[in-house]
Design a protein around this motif. Sequence first.
Motif, PDB file in Angstrom:
ATOM      1  N   ILE A  66       0.824  -1.210   0.000  1.00  0.00           N
ATOM      2  CA  ILE A  66       0.000   0.000   0.000  1.00  0.00           C
ATOM      3  C   ILE A  66       0.860   1.263   0.000  1.00  0.00           C
ATOM      4  O   ILE A  66       0.544   2.228  -0.686  1.00  0.00           O
ATOM      5  CB  ILE A  66      -0.965  -0.011   1.200  1.00  0.00           C
ATOM      6  CG1 ILE A  66      -2.006  -1.100   1.003  1.00  0.00           C
ATOM      7  CG2 ILE A  66      -1.653   1.336   1.370  1.00  0.00           C
ATOM      8  CD1 ILE A  66      -2.935  -1.294   2.172  1.00  0.00           C
ATOM      9  N   HIS A  67       1.957   1.254   0.755  1.00  0.00           N
ATOM     10  CA  HIS A  67       2.764   2.468   0.850  1.00  0.00           C
ATOM     11  C   HIS A  67       3.450   2.831  -0.470  1.00  0.00           C
ATOM     12  O   HIS A  67       3.885   3.951  -0.652  1.00  0.00           O
ATOM     13  CB  HIS A  67       3.794   2.352   1.978  1.00  0.00           C
ATOM     14  CG  HIS A  67       4.830   1.292   1.764  1.00  0.00           C
ATOM     15  ND1 HIS A  67       4.599  -0.030   2.078  1.00  0.00           N
ATOM     16  CD2 HIS A  67       6.083   1.356   1.272  1.00  0.00           C
ATOM     17  CE1 HIS A  67       5.683  -0.737   1.784  1.00  0.00           C
ATOM     18  NE2 HIS A  67       6.599   0.077   1.292  1.00  0.00           N
ATOM     19  N   ASN A  71      -3.954   2.294  -3.815  1.00  0.00           N
ATOM     20  CA  ASN A  71      -5.130   1.419  -3.777  1.00  0.00           C
ATOM     21  C   ASN A  71      -5.023   0.200  -4.684  1.00  0.00           C
ATOM     22  O   ASN A  71      -5.960  -0.596  -4.755  1.00  0.00           O
ATOM     23  CB  ASN A  71      -6.386   2.213  -4.158  1.00  0.00           C
ATOM     24  CG  ASN A  71      -6.720   3.267  -3.135  1.00  0.00           C
ATOM     25  OD1 ASN A  71      -6.449   3.111  -1.957  1.00  0.00           O
ATOM     26  ND2 ASN A  71      -7.308   4.356  -3.593  1.00  0.00           N
ATOM     27  N   GLN A  73      -3.424  -2.568  -4.422  1.00  0.00           N
ATOM     28  CA  GLN A  73      -3.508  -3.837  -3.703  1.00  0.00           C
ATOM     29  C   GLN A  73      -4.959  -4.255  -3.462  1.00  0.00           C
ATOM     30  O   GLN A  73      -5.345  -5.382  -3.791  1.00  0.00           O
ATOM     31  CB  GLN A  73      -2.769  -3.717  -2.368  1.00  0.00           C
ATOM     32  CG  GLN A  73      -2.729  -5.006  -1.588  1.00  0.00           C
ATOM     33  CD  GLN A  73      -2.041  -4.828  -0.251  1.00  0.00           C
ATOM     34  OE1 GLN A  73      -2.360  -3.910   0.500  1.00  0.00           O
ATOM     35  NE2 GLN A  73      -1.100  -5.696   0.046  1.00  0.00           N
TER      36      GLN A  73
END
Length: 88
Positions: A66-67, A71, A73
Amino acid sequence: MAPKSEKHTVARSFAKATTKLGLATIIAALSLIAVPTAGAAADGQISAARAAALQQCNRLAQRYPIHEWGNTQIHLYRTCMARHGQQE
């Protein structure tokens, strides 16, 4: 300074709003506790098809943290589960 009655009116309005918010929160929490979810009724047993879909879709989604990917993932996971005909 505002007249005393105006201060009391504001305080009373704030108290009413706070009370309503508190009651709404309590009611929402109780409804979540009292109503079993569909997954909870299954006694922890899942089908082989769902287990395979979960494994495959999680493997696919974890490639995109995610980082770094935002979005991506969750969208990949949801799409994969939908392709397998499973709920998220």
